[in-house]
Design a protein around this motif. Structure first.
Motif, PDB file in Angstrom:
ATOM      1  N   MET A 197       0.834  -1.198   0.000  1.00 15.32           N
ATOM      2  CA  MET A 197       0.000   0.000   0.000  1.00 15.32           C
ATOM      3  C   MET A 197       0.868   1.247   0.000  1.00 15.32           C
ATOM      4  SD  MET A 197      -2.895   1.377  -0.040  1.00 15.32           S
ATOM      5  CE  MET A 197      -4.017   0.079   0.260  1.00 15.32           C
ATOM      6  N   PHE A 198       1.943   1.206   0.743  1.00 10.69           N
ATOM      7  CA  PHE A 198       2.864   2.342   0.767  1.00 10.69           C
ATOM      8  C   PHE A 198       3.388   2.635  -0.635  1.00 10.69           C
ATOM      9  CE2 PHE A 198       5.940   5.169   2.436  1.00 10.69           C
ATOM     10  CZ  PHE A 198       7.112   4.959   1.723  1.00 10.69           C
ATOM     11  N   PHE A 199       3.834   1.582  -1.330  1.00  4.89           N
ATOM     12  CA  PHE A 199       4.388   1.802  -2.664  1.00  4.89           C
ATOM     13  C   PHE A 199       3.330   2.246  -3.656  1.00  4.89           C
ATOM     14  CE2 PHE A 199       8.695   0.748  -2.114  1.00  4.89           C
ATOM     15  CZ  PHE A 199       8.746  -0.164  -1.085  1.00  4.89           C
ATOM     16  N   VAL A 200       2.133   1.733  -3.477  1.00  4.08           N
ATOM     17  CA  VAL A 200       1.056   2.175  -4.361  1.00  4.08           C
ATOM     18  C   VAL A 200       0.833   3.669  -4.182  1.00  4.08           C
ATOM     19  CG1 VAL A 200      -1.439   2.107  -4.707  1.00  4.08           C
ATOM     20  CG2 VAL A 200      -0.162  -0.007  -4.588  1.00  4.08           C
ATOM     21  N   MET A 201       0.771   4.117  -2.931  1.00  3.69           N
ATOM     22  CA  MET A 201       0.545   5.540  -2.689  1.00  3.69           C
ATOM     23  C   MET A 201       1.667   6.385  -3.291  1.00  3.69           C
ATOM     24  SD  MET A 201      -2.330   5.890  -0.975  1.00  3.69           S
ATOM     25  CE  MET A 201      -2.431   7.245   0.161  1.00  3.69           C
ATOM     26  N   ILE A 202       2.908   5.903  -3.157  1.00  2.06           N
ATOM     27  CA  ILE A 202       4.015   6.682  -3.709  1.00  2.06           C
ATOM     28  C   ILE A 202       3.950   6.691  -5.237  1.00  2.06           C
ATOM     29  CG2 ILE A 202       6.509   6.804  -3.950  1.00  2.06           C
ATOM     30  CD1 ILE A 202       5.969   7.492  -1.252  1.00  2.06           C
ATOM     31  N   ALA A 203       3.682   5.524  -5.811  1.00  2.00           N
ATOM     32  CA  ALA A 203       3.612   5.479  -7.285  1.00  2.00           C
ATOM     33  C   ALA A 203       2.498   6.379  -7.789  1.00  2.00           C
ATOM     34  CB  ALA A 203       3.384   4.044  -7.751  1.00  2.00           C
ATOM     35  N   VAL A 204       1.381   6.398  -7.076  1.00  3.04           N
ATOM     36  CA  VAL A 204       0.273   7.242  -7.516  1.00  3.04           C
ATOM     37  C   VAL A 204       0.641   8.711  -7.415  1.00  3.04           C
ATOM     38  CG1 VAL A 204      -2.023   8.022  -6.856  1.00  3.04           C
ATOM     39  CG2 VAL A 204      -1.593   5.613  -7.155  1.00  3.04           C
ATOM     40  N   VAL A 205       1.403   9.099  -6.394  1.00  3.45           N
ATOM     41  CA  VAL A 205       1.745  10.516  -6.301  1.00  3.45           C
ATOM     42  C   VAL A 205       2.750  10.903  -7.379  1.00  3.45           C
ATOM     43  CG1 VAL A 205       3.745  10.580  -4.770  1.00  3.45           C
ATOM     44  CG2 VAL A 205       2.029  12.333  -4.618  1.00  3.45           C
ATOM     45  N   VAL A 206       3.489   9.920  -7.922  1.00  6.26           N
ATOM     46  CA  VAL A 206       4.390  10.251  -9.021  1.00  6.26           C
ATOM     47  C   VAL A 206       3.627  10.346 -10.341  1.00  6.26           C
ATOM     48  CG1 VAL A 206       6.327   9.409 -10.374  1.00  6.26           C
ATOM     49  CG2 VAL A 206       6.405   9.265  -7.917  1.00  6.26           C
ATOM     50  N   ALA A 207       2.739   9.372 -10.570  1.00  6.27           N
ATOM     51  CA  ALA A 207       2.077   9.303 -11.873  1.00  6.27           C
ATOM     52  C   ALA A 207       0.727   9.989 -11.905  1.00  6.27           C
ATOM     53  CB  ALA A 207       1.896   7.845 -12.279  1.00  6.27           C
ATOM     54  N   GLY A 208       0.090  10.114 -10.766  1.00  8.13           N
ATOM     55  CA  GLY A 208      -1.296  10.566 -10.762  1.00  8.13           C
ATOM     56  C   GLY A 208      -1.545  12.050 -11.014  1.00  8.13           C
ATOM     57  N   PRO A 209      -0.800  12.955 -10.342  1.00 11.64           N
ATOM     58  CA  PRO A 209      -1.185  14.368 -10.413  1.00 11.64           C
ATOM     59  C   PRO A 209      -1.217  14.932 -11.827  1.00 11.64           C
ATOM     60  CG  PRO A 209       0.356  14.044  -8.642  1.00 11.64           C
ATOM     61  CD  PRO A 209       0.272  12.741  -9.357  1.00 11.64           C
ATOM     62  N   GLY A 210      -0.316  14.447 -12.699  1.00 15.32           N
ATOM     63  CA  GLY A 210      -0.287  15.071 -14.012  1.00 15.32           C
ATOM     64  C   GLY A 210      -1.426  14.647 -14.917  1.00 15.32           C
ATOM     65  N   LEU A 211      -2.180  13.616 -14.506  1.00 17.09           N
ATOM     66  CA  LEU A 211      -3.129  13.028 -15.443  1.00 17.09           C
ATOM     67  C   LEU A 211      -4.147  14.033 -15.948  1.00 17.09           C
ATOM     68  CD1 LEU A 211      -3.827   9.527 -13.929  1.00 17.09           C
ATOM     69  CD2 LEU A 211      -2.611  10.098 -16.003  1.00 17.09           C
ATOM     70  N   ILE A 212      -4.759  14.780 -15.035  1.00 15.42           N
ATOM     71  CA  ILE A 212      -5.755  15.739 -15.509  1.00 15.42           C
ATOM     72  C   ILE A 212      -5.210  17.158 -15.450  1.00 15.42           C
ATOM     73  CG2 ILE A 212      -8.062  16.654 -15.149  1.00 15.42           C
ATOM     74  CD1 ILE A 212      -9.036  14.072 -14.355  1.00 15.42           C
ATOM     75  N   SER A 213      -4.327  17.427 -14.475  1.00 14.22           N
ATOM     76  CA  SER A 213      -3.903  18.817 -14.347  1.00 14.22           C
ATOM     77  C   SER A 213      -3.125  19.267 -15.571  1.00 14.22           C
ATOM     78  CB  SER A 213      -3.094  19.008 -13.068  1.00 14.22           C
ATOM     79  OG  SER A 213      -1.897  18.299 -13.132  1.00 14.22           O
ATOM     80  N   ARG A 214      -2.362  18.394 -16.184  1.00 13.21           N
ATOM     81  CA  ARG A 214      -1.640  18.832 -17.376  1.00 13.21           C
ATOM     82  C   ARG A 214      -2.591  19.052 -18.548  1.00 13.21           C
ATOM     83  NH1 ARG A 214       3.645  15.649 -18.710  1.00 13.21           N
ATOM     84  NH2 ARG A 214       4.170  17.529 -19.841  1.00 13.21           N
ATOM     85  N   ASP A 215      -3.607  18.214 -18.630  1.00  9.76           N
ATOM     86  CA  ASP A 215      -4.584  18.436 -19.690  1.00  9.76           C
ATOM     87  C   ASP A 215      -5.260  19.785 -19.515  1.00  9.76           C
ATOM     88  OD1 ASP A 215      -5.878  15.051 -20.219  1.00  9.76           O
ATOM     89  OD2 ASP A 215      -4.122  16.107 -20.982  1.00  9.76           O
ATOM     90  N   LEU A 216      -5.496  20.173 -18.260  1.00  8.21           N
ATOM     91  CA  LEU A 216      -6.114  21.477 -18.032  1.00  8.21           C
ATOM     92  C   LEU A 216      -5.149  22.594 -18.373  1.00  8.21           C
ATOM     93  CD1 LEU A 216      -8.028  20.991 -14.691  1.00  8.21           C
ATOM     94  CD2 LEU A 216      -8.965  21.209 -16.973  1.00  8.21           C
ATOM     95  N   ARG A 217      -3.892  22.403 -17.989  1.00 10.38           N
ATOM     96  CA  ARG A 217      -2.917  23.479 -18.228  1.00 10.38           C
ATOM     97  C   ARG A 217      -2.695  23.705 -19.708  1.00 10.38           C
ATOM     98  NH1 ARG A 217       2.255  22.406 -15.464  1.00 10.38           N
ATOM     99  NH2 ARG A 217       3.765  23.063 -16.998  1.00 10.38           N
ATOM    100  N   PHE A 218      -2.609  22.616 -20.475  1.00  7.18           N
ATOM    101  CA  PHE A 218      -2.372  22.768 -21.908  1.00  7.18           C
ATOM    102  C   PHE A 218      -3.666  22.763 -22.709  1.00  7.18           C
ATOM    103  CE2 PHE A 218       2.137  22.758 -22.204  1.00  7.18           C
ATOM    104  CZ  PHE A 218       2.577  22.114 -21.075  1.00  7.18           C
TER     105      PHE A 218
END
Lengths: 322, 302, 401
Positions: C106-127
């Protein structure tokens, strides 16, 4: 060489240049923005043209005192423009970028800009109302800028550039996002300013808009001044490309027979679909002089005549194509 | 028919974007004009099946706008006006993704991508990340991603925005080529009327949510019988006087003379006058309203 | 051959059905995210617990086959009962191994998600990629599902994939297909748990990602939610433990004072009679504390603020690790009993009454005892809020501007 010369200058004749560039160069590290630019801009409306990277924004920034030239001198209204706040009172700039304080109303914004140029409170309010009325924003001026459409934002930008009745006005792409109605109104305002003795410089990529505003242009390419003056004069100076003149005639082949015998005609292209000829000549003056006589003879009734490349688009293409 | 709408109404709160709009447009290249706030964006979105209209209906490419919205977008390509990008990928993957989103398989998309990028003129830059592109390149990229799935209708919303004259020419040539030579229908929405004229044969003018004018451009630009625009080498005053003496109406406008000939005479009269007075006529054309005049008249009539 | 027309070519080819659109979005998202080296490193690190799990189930298989070396190796770790009859404890061991794996992972899942997750929609919004998406034949739902699929791929790579792989390895090492009958619950539980993690973590990170154009803020918010939640839960539990302990001690002191007062009343018989050994008190205190904690555990809401604790609770429920720990408890308690009895017979030791046999001791201590549907409700509530945020932020183009 076309011996034609013209003394036509847009607006009332005034010899003193308003904006002067004297051997100005500007580089940013290794990149050169302007290269030994010497220029005199009189009153009236002048178009500033050039492909991307030609140095138009550098020129505008130097003329408004935002940049200091690496070499040479820039003078506006006879004074150096760098670090000269009192001079800015007479200079207006309508920039390309869209950056407002979104929470302000349009009127507030323009009035703040007016106060920043040194006007008193009442004077600024009056001037802002007048400026907003000039650009046609009277009904919307008390709404927040946040809710403005693109056209309204452009008009507000223009209003803030005009509010202090400057003598020199720089407009960078003033017509983006405006619809034809708005554009027509703004063009009238600009022409009016030019006629009243202001010096207005309009930088734009949309050539037909500049052409509709003024025949007087400045063409930059790769940081150098390529051409300056009236479009027609400049065209006359371009030797490399012959003039292309279209003659529309029902009996175009007979006309072609006659025309090909003239010495100055270098090429004829037959356009059968339009029943016309495209004639290339390096001596347009001589060519045009012979036309009335030709047209009154039987069999060669010329219905239309016009030049295909005596316009800004052609001049631009000939001078700055890569 | 390219598209037709019957009595379409769409309101957003108090604002009526489209009001009982009915229009019927045959296949070809059609320009969409209108002042700001006329409803052009809403119309385009309606045609793409992106919004639900309050009343009325219509068809795009023979597909109903209520029932077959996804199918419409399958057959239509859209180049939006504002800056848009799929972030973080090179140009090739950008266009390939655009194709995959329409249902193309990855292999098909990859082959098609290179063809399409060659056509729009994006060379080696296609392997660089799209964030590093200039405005002109981004516009070409958007165009490429709109035609990768070979749509039957291409909708262009201000495609030449912010481009320098050379780039503008190229985009217009691509649009003209697609419309005239490759059989793709075009809906060209722009404020730059000469651009519209260069590409389209028909035009629809909107104002306040309704159609103000529609039809072939050549039909709308009326020919003024016996009226000619004339420009001389020298100042027009002298020639104007001679024209008045000869019974014509001569009115200066900018640097031209607008001449109305008396009944029964044609342009030969002008040549004769020029020959006899030693003037050079440098421009002689029958007066035709420009598209801008058509537009302004249509807008101001309402 | 006629000259090839180098201009625009038309294209007629097969098109995938609408049902596959989300897959194209997910595939593209995964490709873009995998460019980041940090994510690749995190994935590799996340496979370490997976490695441990594989080793564990493989070793158990060998234990079942009575391989002497392995038995010798693990005899110090596992209770003797388990080693004497491994088949009976098969389910228990697998359950515990998987339960521990998921808790670590669970720890690694949370870390992996914080690496890969934030850009998923926020970058689409920014660009401003949304007009490009909506100009194509897909709905908002496809878009969300596709983005969720990226998170799903991540969870699959880090947790579910290794779990499945370990299962297969374990079956192989057991050389006995009846292992599937005994442990199928572990397999199904893992899959279900993976789905729950994907949905819960995915919707939350997508909702956070849609709130801002800067991925950095999303990362900060994610860490905040995670760590502050855990911290709050920890503090609450600590307070509870200390409270219970001090209550009990106070009772004990009061009782002792009362008895001493009684003794004084009945005449001072100082120095006579066996003094009660302090160990008695200590053991009694321990026993009472355990009882109190067990009783409190059944309605202990204090773990709910921690996001990962909620997920863990559901995981434990799915894998039924409570029963497994009870089994282990039984084994360890029996062992202790066996050792204690003879000692008492021989009167050796003033071994006082040891705490009674409590096979639930380990289970109560390790597995949260509150009803699983409390955690379920918290996660469902979070999911609901996330979905609401997403539908508000990603507006369809049916609007004025």
């Amino acid at each position: 060489m076309d011996p034609e010369s013209s003394d036509k200058v847009a607006g009332p004749p005034e010899v003193t240049p308003i904006v002067e560039f004297d051997g100005v160069s500007k580089w940013y590290g290794n990149v050169i923005g302007l290269n030994k630019l010497t220029l005199r801009i009189p009153t009236g409306v002048t178009g500033l043209l050039g492909p991307n990277g030609a140095g138009k924004s550098t020129l505008l920034q130097l003329a408004t005192g935002q940049l200091y030239p690496s070499q040479g001198k820039v003078r506006v209204l006879g004074q150096s423009v760098w670090n000269n706040p009192p001079l800015m009172r007479h200079v207006g700039l309508c920039p390309e970028q869209d950056a407002f304080y979104e929470w302000m109303t349009g009127f507030d914004f323009v009035r703040t800009c007016a106060r920043l140029t040194g006007m008193g409170r009442a004077e600024a309010a009056d001037a802002s109302e007048h400026a907003m009325a000039t650009v046609g924003m009277t009904e919307n001026m008390h709404r927040a800028i946040r809710g403005y459409s693109k056209g309204m934002r452009q008009r507000t930008k223009l209003a803030q550039a005009l509010v202090h009745a400057p003598r020199v006005l720089f407009l960078d792409e003033p017509f983006t996002g405006t619809d034809p109605v708005g554009r027509r109104d703004m063009m009238e305002v600009i022409r009016g300013l030019g006629a009243r003795g202001c010096s207005v410089m309009v930088s734009s990529h949309v050539l037909h808009e500049v052409q509709a505003l003024t025949p007087h242009i400045i063409l930059l390419h790769r940081g150098r001044l390529v051409a300056e003056g009236l479009v027609r004069d400049i065209r006359g100076l371009i030797d490399k490309y012959p003039h292309r003149i279209v003659l529309v005639c029902d009996d175009y082949r007979t006309l072609a027979e006659k025309v090909v015998r003239w010495d100055d005609v270098e090429g004829i292209r037959v356009m059968s679909r339009d029943k016309s000829l495209l004639v290339e000549t390096r001596q347009p003056d001589a060519f045009y002089a012979r036309l009335p006589a030709l047209a009154t003879r039987d069999g060669t009734a010329i219905r239309e005549v016009y030049s295909e490349d005596d316009n800004l688009e052609a001049v631009f293409k000939y001078l700055v194509s890569k | 028919m390219l598209f037709e709408l019957h009595d379409v109404t769409k309101t957003y709160g108090r604002i009526t974007a489209l009001k009982d709009l009915s229009v019927s447009v045959p296949a070809g290249a059609v320009g969409l004009l209108g002042p700001n706030g006329a409803g052009k964006t809403t119309l385009i979105r309606t045609l793409l099946g992106l919004i639900t209209v309050d009343s009325g209906g219509g068809q795009v490419l023979d597909m109903d706008i209520h029932a077959r919205r996804l199918d419409i977008r399958q057959a239509v390509g859209f180049v939006p006006e504002d800056e848009c990008l799929f972030p973080g990928v090179p140009g090739v993957e950008f266009v390939s993704y655009a194709g995959e989103l329409c249902g193309m398989s990855t292999a098909d998309a990859m082959q098609r991508v290179h063809e399409v990028l060659n056509y729009v003129g994006l060379g080696e830059a296609r392997y660089r990340n799209v964030e590093s592109y200039s405005t002109g390149m981004k516009q070409r990229l958007k165009l490429a991603s709109a035609i990768v799935h070979d749509p039957r209708l291409l909708v262009l919303d201000e495609p030449t925005n912010g481009m320098d004259p050379a780039g503008r020419q190229e985009i217009l040539e691509l649009a003209r080529d697609l419309a005239h030579n490759k059989g793709m229908s075009l809906l060209f929405s722009s404020h730059l009327l000469p651009d519209v004229e260069a590409v389209c044969e028909q035009v629809v003018v909107l104002g306040r949510g309704q159609v103000l004018a529609e039809g072939q451009i050549q039909d709308l630009k009326k020919l003024h019988a016996s009226c000619y625009e004339v420009r001389l080498k020298a100042e027009p005053d002298r020639f104007a006087r001679r024209l008045l003496e000869a019974g014509c109406d001569a009115e200066p406008r900018d640097d031209l003379l607008v001449v109305r000939l008396p009944a029964g005479r044609n342009e030969r009269l002008l040549w004769e006058l020029a020959a006899s007075s030693g003037e050079q006529i440098r421009y002689l054309r029958p007066q035709r309203s420009t598209l801008e005049e058509v537009f302004l008249q249509a807008v101001e009539e309402n | 051959m006629p000259i090839f027309d180098q201009g625009y070519q038309h294209w007629k080819g097969p098109l995938a059905g609408h049902a596959w659109r989300w897959f194209a979005i997910a595939r593209h998202g995964v490709r873009v995210q995998l460019r980041s080296r940090i994510l690749r490193v995190m994935l590799l690190l996340g496979w370490l617990p997976a490695l441990a799990l594989v080793v564990a189930v493989a070793l158990w298989g060998l234990v079942e086959q009575r391989s002497a070396t392995v038995v010798g190796l693990v005899s110090s770790i596992l209770p003797a009962d388990m080693l004497l009859d491994p088949r009976a404890y098969r389910t228990t061991f697998w359950t515990l191994a998987y339960s521990q794996f998921f808790k670590t992972e669970m720890f690694f899942v949370m870390i992996a998600v914080v690496v890969a997750g934030p850009g998923l929609i926020s970058r689409d919004l920014r660009f401003n990629a949304l007009p490009l998406y909506f100009a194509r034949p897909l709905t908002r739902f496809d878009y969300f599902l596709g983005k969720l699929g990226v998170i799903g791929a991540l969870v699959a790579a880090v947790a579910v994939g290794p779990a499945l792989f370990a299962y297969v390895i374990g079956v192989c090492f057991s050389l006995d297909l009846s292992v599937v009958k005994d442990t199928y619950r572990v397999l199904l539980g893992s899959l279900a748990y993976g789905a729950i993690i994907t949905l819960s973590v995915g919707t939350l990170v997508l909702a956070l990602s849609s709130l801002t154009r800067r991925s950095l803020y999303v990362g900060i918010a994610w860490f905040g939610l995670w760590w502050i939640g855990e911290a709050v839960a920890g503090v609450l539990i600590g307070i509870q433990v200390v409270t219970i302990q001090s209550e009990l001690q106070r009772e004990l002191v009061e009782k002792a004072n009362a008895e001493a007062a009684q003794a004084l009343d009945h005449g001072a018989r100082a120095g006579r009679g066996p003094r009660r050994m302090p160990q008695d008190d200590w053991f009694r205190l321990e026993a009472q504390r355990e009882e109190a904690m067990s009783a409190a555990a059944r309605t202990n809401w204090r773990l709910l603020p921690s996001f990962t604790a909620n997920l863990n609770r559901l995981g434990e429920g799915l894998l039924d690790s409570d029963a497994a720990w009870v089994q282990v408890g039984r084994a360890t308690e029996r062992a202790r009993q066996v050792v204690d009895q003879p000692m008492r017979l021989f009167g050796k030791g003033s071994q006082p009454a040891a705490p009674p046999i409590n096979e639930r001791r380990l289970a109560d201590q390790i597995v949260p005892q509150y009803p699983w549907w409390w955690s379920g409700a918290v996660l469902a509530g979070l999911m609901g809020i996330s979905v609401w945020i997403l539908s508000r932020r990603i507006k369809s183009l049916d609007r004025l501007k």
